[in-house]
Design a protein around this motif. Structure first.
Motif, mmCIF file in Angstrom:
data_model
loop_
_atom_site.group_PDB
_atom_site.id
_atom_site.type_symbol
_atom_site.label_atom_id
_atom_site.label_comp_id
_atom_site.label_asym_id
_atom_site.label_seq_id
_atom_site.Cartn_x
_atom_site.Cartn_y
_atom_site.Cartn_z
ATOM 1 N N VAL A 15 45.319 40.102 25.388
ATOM 2 C CA VAL A 15 46.646 39.510 25.560
ATOM 3 C C VAL A 15 46.897 39.285 27.049
ATOM 4 C CG1 VAL A 15 49.123 39.840 25.188
ATOM 5 C CG2 VAL A 15 47.492 40.646 23.480
ATOM 6 N N THR A 17 49.530 37.273 30.179
ATOM 7 C CA THR A 17 50.829 36.717 30.553
ATOM 8 C C THR A 17 50.628 35.779 31.734
ATOM 9 O OG1 THR A 17 51.912 38.795 29.964
ATOM 10 C CG2 THR A 17 53.175 37.266 31.313
ATOM 11 N N TYR A 35 53.221 34.299 26.929
ATOM 12 C CA TYR A 35 52.254 35.303 26.515
ATOM 13 C C TYR A 35 51.306 34.652 25.517
ATOM 14 C CZ TYR A 35 55.950 38.206 28.406
ATOM 15 O OH TYR A 35 56.896 38.742 29.241
ATOM 16 N N GLU A 37 47.237 35.227 23.411
ATOM 17 C CA GLU A 37 46.135 36.121 23.085
ATOM 18 C C GLU A 37 44.869 35.302 22.915
ATOM 19 O OE1 GLU A 37 44.937 39.640 19.945
ATOM 20 O OE2 GLU A 37 46.660 38.396 19.508
#
Length: 86
Positions: A15, A17, A35, A37
């Motif tokens: 993950v 950001t 965000y 993944e």
């Protein structure tokens, strides 16, 4: 605009950001974070290994263009649509 992501750099599985901050000529600024993944894709066919396991495909074989259920959508299109390829 200042970027901490260099051209040609890659994100690792997991993950992440990314935050974009914009400052105008008066010194006013605003930020927005997104965000996302990155999932494991061992065969690099565009379908995450987890999804391939879930529907019974082999995550080590590039089978994105196959259509095992014969309805006209490839496995990759089935992934995009989140339908079952079998």
């Amino acid at each position: 605009v200042t970027s901490s992501i260099q051209s040609g750099s890659y994100f690792t599985v997991g993950v992440h950001t990314v935050t974009l901050t914009v400052t105008d000529s008066d010194g006013m600024s605003g930020s927005q974070s997104i965000y996302f993944e990155i999932l494991t894709d061992a065969d690099q066919d565009g379908m995450p290994d987890q999804w391939e396991f879930k529907i019974g495909l082999d995550p080590t074989v590039n089978d994105a263009d196959r259509d095992p259920d014969g309805e006209g959508l490839s496995n990759l299109e089935e992934y995009w649509e989140q339908t079952a390829a079998r």
